[in-house]
Design a protein around this motif. Structure first.
Motif, mmCIF file in Angstrom:
data_model
loop_
_atom_site.group_PDB
_atom_site.id
_atom_site.type_symbol
_atom_site.label_atom_id
_atom_site.label_comp_id
_atom_site.label_asym_id
_atom_site.label_seq_id
_atom_site.Cartn_x
_atom_site.Cartn_y
_atom_site.Cartn_z
ATOM 1 N N GLN A 127 0.872 -1.168 0.000
ATOM 2 C CA GLN A 127 0.000 0.000 0.000
ATOM 3 C C GLN A 127 0.910 1.218 0.000
ATOM 4 O OE1 GLN A 127 -3.264 0.454 -0.052
ATOM 5 N NE2 GLN A 127 -4.265 -1.408 0.653
ATOM 6 N N LEU A 128 0.788 2.061 -1.036
ATOM 7 C CA LEU A 128 1.681 3.199 -1.185
ATOM 8 C C LEU A 128 1.042 4.484 -0.657
ATOM 9 C CD1 LEU A 128 2.949 2.559 -4.839
ATOM 10 C CD2 LEU A 128 4.050 1.885 -2.692
ATOM 11 N N ASP A 129 1.891 5.372 -0.154
ATOM 12 C CA ASP A 129 1.443 6.699 0.250
ATOM 13 C C ASP A 129 0.931 7.440 -0.977
ATOM 14 O OD1 ASP A 129 1.073 9.221 1.268
ATOM 15 O OD2 ASP A 129 3.199 9.622 1.631
ATOM 16 N N GLY A 130 -0.298 7.911 -0.913
ATOM 17 C CA GLY A 130 -0.902 8.562 -2.057
ATOM 18 C C GLY A 130 -0.825 10.071 -2.041
ATOM 19 N N SER A 131 -0.007 10.654 -1.176
ATOM 20 C CA SER A 131 0.033 12.114 -1.069
ATOM 21 C C SER A 131 0.873 12.761 -2.162
ATOM 22 C CB SER A 131 0.579 12.521 0.302
ATOM 23 O OG SER A 131 1.899 12.030 0.488
ATOM 24 N N GLY A 132 1.692 11.974 -2.860
ATOM 25 C CA GLY A 132 2.527 12.530 -3.917
ATOM 26 C C GLY A 132 1.749 12.732 -5.205
ATOM 27 N N PRO A 183 -3.127 4.149 -4.547
ATOM 28 C CA PRO A 183 -1.909 3.607 -5.154
ATOM 29 C C PRO A 183 -1.471 2.307 -4.473
ATOM 30 C CG PRO A 183 -1.394 5.546 -3.841
ATOM 31 C CD PRO A 183 -2.881 5.438 -3.871
ATOM 32 N N ILE A 184 -1.256 1.288 -5.262
ATOM 33 C CA ILE A 184 -0.868 -0.029 -4.766
ATOM 34 C C ILE A 184 0.244 -0.571 -5.651
ATOM 35 C CG2 ILE A 184 -3.106 -0.585 -3.735
ATOM 36 C CD1 ILE A 184 -3.810 -2.154 -6.241
ATOM 37 N N ALA A 185 0.929 -1.601 -5.159
ATOM 38 C CA ALA A 185 2.047 -2.135 -5.930
ATOM 39 C C ALA A 185 2.339 -3.557 -5.502
ATOM 40 C CB ALA A 185 3.291 -1.256 -5.745
ATOM 41 N N LEU A 186 3.117 -4.234 -6.317
ATOM 42 C CA LEU A 186 3.745 -5.490 -5.957
ATOM 43 C C LEU A 186 5.249 -5.269 -5.974
ATOM 44 C CD1 LEU A 186 1.654 -8.027 -8.088
ATOM 45 C CD2 LEU A 186 1.470 -7.620 -5.616
ATOM 46 N N ALA A 187 5.949 -5.983 -5.123
ATOM 47 C CA ALA A 187 7.407 -5.864 -5.065
ATOM 48 C C ALA A 187 8.006 -7.234 -4.775
ATOM 49 C CB ALA A 187 7.821 -4.873 -3.982
ATOM 50 N N GLU A 229 7.005 -7.230 9.069
ATOM 51 C CA GLU A 229 6.380 -6.139 9.814
ATOM 52 C C GLU A 229 7.061 -4.804 9.565
ATOM 53 O OE1 GLU A 229 3.626 -6.651 11.480
ATOM 54 O OE2 GLU A 229 3.731 -8.781 10.975
ATOM 55 N N ALA A 230 8.162 -4.792 8.847
ATOM 56 C CA ALA A 230 8.932 -3.564 8.651
ATOM 57 C C ALA A 230 8.191 -2.582 7.751
ATOM 58 C CB ALA A 230 10.294 -3.887 8.049
ATOM 59 N N GLU A 231 8.268 -1.294 8.099
ATOM 60 C CA GLU A 231 7.787 -0.255 7.195
ATOM 61 C C GLU A 231 8.848 -0.010 6.133
ATOM 62 O OE1 GLU A 231 6.489 3.252 9.110
ATOM 63 O OE2 GLU A 231 5.050 2.240 10.412
ATOM 64 N N LEU A 232 8.396 0.209 4.908
ATOM 65 C CA LEU A 232 9.307 0.307 3.779
ATOM 66 C C LEU A 232 9.220 1.668 3.111
ATOM 67 C CD1 LEU A 232 8.531 -3.186 2.175
ATOM 68 C CD2 LEU A 232 10.353 -2.624 3.799
ATOM 69 N N LEU A 233 10.229 1.961 2.309
ATOM 70 C CA LEU A 233 10.237 3.137 1.446
ATOM 71 C C LEU A 233 10.587 2.684 0.038
ATOM 72 C CD1 LEU A 233 12.268 5.716 3.585
ATOM 73 C CD2 LEU A 233 9.810 5.757 3.166
ATOM 74 N N VAL A 234 9.897 3.255 -0.924
ATOM 75 C CA VAL A 234 10.275 3.056 -2.323
ATOM 76 C C VAL A 234 11.161 4.229 -2.704
ATOM 77 C CG1 VAL A 234 9.468 2.837 -4.694
ATOM 78 C CG2 VAL A 234 8.128 1.836 -2.828
ATOM 79 N N ARG A 235 12.380 3.913 -3.162
ATOM 80 C CA ARG A 235 13.374 4.949 -3.466
ATOM 81 C C ARG A 235 13.506 5.116 -4.972
ATOM 82 N NH1 ARG A 235 18.985 3.553 -0.976
ATOM 83 N NH2 ARG A 235 19.099 2.150 -2.779
ATOM 84 N N SER A 236 13.179 6.305 -5.453
ATOM 85 C CA SER A 236 13.240 6.591 -6.883
ATOM 86 C C SER A 236 14.267 7.683 -7.148
ATOM 87 C CB SER A 236 11.868 7.051 -7.396
ATOM 88 O OG SER A 236 10.864 6.109 -7.079
ATOM 89 N N GLY A 237 14.738 7.746 -8.389
ATOM 90 C CA GLY A 237 15.698 8.769 -8.772
ATOM 91 C C GLY A 237 17.119 8.260 -8.723
ATOM 92 N N GLY A 243 18.984 13.435 -7.504
ATOM 93 C CA GLY A 243 18.198 13.559 -6.285
ATOM 94 C C GLY A 243 17.248 12.391 -6.098
ATOM 95 N N TRP A 244 17.050 11.994 -4.848
ATOM 96 C CA TRP A 244 16.183 10.866 -4.521
ATOM 97 C C TRP A 244 14.794 11.356 -4.146
ATOM 98 C CZ3 TRP A 244 18.148 6.346 -5.760
ATOM 99 C CH2 TRP A 244 19.526 6.135 -5.680
ATOM 100 N N SER A 245 13.802 10.539 -4.416
ATOM 101 C CA SER A 245 12.463 10.771 -3.869
ATOM 102 C C SER A 245 12.023 9.481 -3.204
ATOM 103 C CB SER A 245 11.477 11.177 -4.966
ATOM 104 O OG SER A 245 11.363 10.157 -5.951
ATOM 105 N N PHE A 246 11.182 9.607 -2.181
ATOM 106 C CA PHE A 246 10.804 8.459 -1.372
ATOM 107 C C PHE A 246 9.287 8.390 -1.229
ATOM 108 C CE2 PHE A 246 15.008 9.807 -0.080
ATOM 109 C CZ PHE A 246 15.733 8.623 -0.128
ATOM 110 N N THR A 247 8.762 7.184 -1.333
ATOM 111 C CA THR A 247 7.337 6.943 -1.139
ATOM 112 C C THR A 247 7.175 5.904 -0.042
ATOM 113 O OG1 THR A 247 6.905 7.348 -3.488
ATOM 114 C CG2 THR A 247 5.190 6.214 -2.237
#
Length: 392
Positions: free
Chosen positions: A285-290, A334-338, A347-355, A360-364
């Motif tokens: 489940q992705l953060d949809g604020s971006g 926004p949803i995804a498979l990884a 149980e870990a919270e994750l970040l998707v790292r782009s760029g 420069g990096w962006s994180f979701t």
């Protein structure tokens, strides 16, 4: 092999897809409405870029039974199945949607794979009474969540064959790599998907001939969103050249553990009985604020401790996986498979790292929900328990 653009891309409002779906429409101007129509069972999706290969002849099913991961020698006419062609290390080469009509076995594969599959099958004929044909371009594929009225595969129907996705039921000889073996508890227990094989001539610049009254077209943005929500892996999107079926839960629908020898069987049995797959598919489940969605292929890292993302630390973090499919669901957002390393904490919270470091990096932010259990494998003594319910 290049795939020709669909005639339906000439419809007003049609927007071409990306990547392997570029030859067909991502949407026709109303992506949210199209997705709802698909959910309600009143829309079809143009999948005419999928490859279509047929095998005919008296030996077709026994021959395919020897070559693939699924038990096919007694497949009844009209019964849908999924089967894999594997390499000697058990890695997936072709993931085939398969249905036999009593005279011909129909196989559909991902765009561009038809020529390679047909060529390999031709080389494996030897003395078998089989005929192989690449029907891509002559026969088109249309997808739907519901049965299309009047499109049965008999009589004067527009369809020559219909494949019904067995996912997520556990096939004969199959095995689930989720924690709970009960398919009724699977998040996609209500998943329904059909592929209709129709003459390509019914796809015209004015639409789909013989589409029932009240039905409409939906693009691949809609079908991909439902697929991701159903945790349904797709070859070339959620797989790479190293993927084995256990990592994406395809032992459930595409592998028969009790059949005779086939290429790759030794790896399939060894991982299933003695080891664990090195990676595991997971739902995010992705953060949809971006404003934009992260792209497939982006790194997935464990979120640094401290409550808020420490971007400096996250930029240096070693990836624990890769984003494979991304979609915007009409209800879930926004949803995804990884694909993650097996030992990544579920149980870990994750970040998707782009760029990149240069640009420069962006994180979701991403919350993971288990698809393939970290404990999957080593069948004897396997734990039970399960994952989430409900979302589609």
């Amino acid at each position: 092999m290049s795939v020709l653009p669909s005639a339906l891309l000439n419809l007003p409002g049609a927007v071409a897809g990306n990547g392997p779906d570029a030859p067909v429409a991502a949407h026709y101007g109303h992506p949210n409405a199209e997705q709802r129509a698909l959910v309600e069972g009143s829309a079809v999706v143009d999948l005419s870029h999928r490859g279509v290969v047929t095998v005919s002849g008296a030996d077709r099913l026994t021959w395919l039974n020897v070559l693939t991961s699924q038990k096919l020698d007694r497949l009844a006419p009209g019964t849908s199945s999924e089967t894999l062609f594997l390499d000697i290390q058990g890695r997936i080469e072709f993931d085939c949607h398969l249905v036999d009509d009593g005279e011909t076995t129909w196989l559909t594969v991902e765009p561009g794979q038809n020529a390679g599959l047909a060529d390999w099958l031709q080389k494996m004929r030897f003395a078998s009474r089989v005929e192989v044909a690449d029907r891509t371009g002559e026969i088109a594929v249309l997808g739907s969540t519901a049965a299309v009225p009047g499109w049965g595969a008999d009589g004067d129907s527009v369809a020559v064959a219909r494949w019904q996705d067995p996912w997520p039921a556990i096939g004969e000889g199959g095995y689930p790599y989720t924690t709970d073996p009960d398919p009724a508890q699977h998040p996609a227990a209500d998943w329904s998907w059909n592929e209709y094989l129709v003459p390509a001539s019914v796809l015209t610049e004015s639409g789909v001939d013989a589409l029932p009254e009240g039905w409409t077209l939906a693009g691949t943005m809609a079908s991909e969103a439902l697929r991701v929500a159903a945790l349904r892996p797709r070859q070339g999107m959620d797989t790479d050249e190293r993927t084995i079926p256990h990592e994406i839960d395809l032992v459930r629908t595409a592998v028969h553990m009790d059949k005779g020898c086939y290429k790759g069987q030794e790896t399939i049995a060894r991982v299933h009985n003695l080891g664990r797959p090195p990676r595991r598919l997971t739902f995010l489940q992705l953060d949809g604020s971006g404003h934009t969605l992260p792209a497939p292929g982006s790194d997935v890292v464990v979120r640094p401790e401290g409550g808020t993302a420490d971007e400096a630390e996250a930029a240096k973090a070693r990836p624990v996986g890769t984003l494979t499919s991304v979609a915007l669901h009409h209800e879930m957002g926004p949803i995804a498979l990884a694909m993650l390393k097996r030992n990544t904490d579920p149980e870990a919270e994750l970040l998707v790292r782009s760029g990149s470091a240069e640009d420069g990096w962006s994180f979701t932010a991403a919350t993971q929900e288990t698809v393939v259990s970290p404990q999957a494998g080593q069948v004897v003594g396997r734990q039970t328990g399960f994952l989430r319910k409900g979302a589609r």
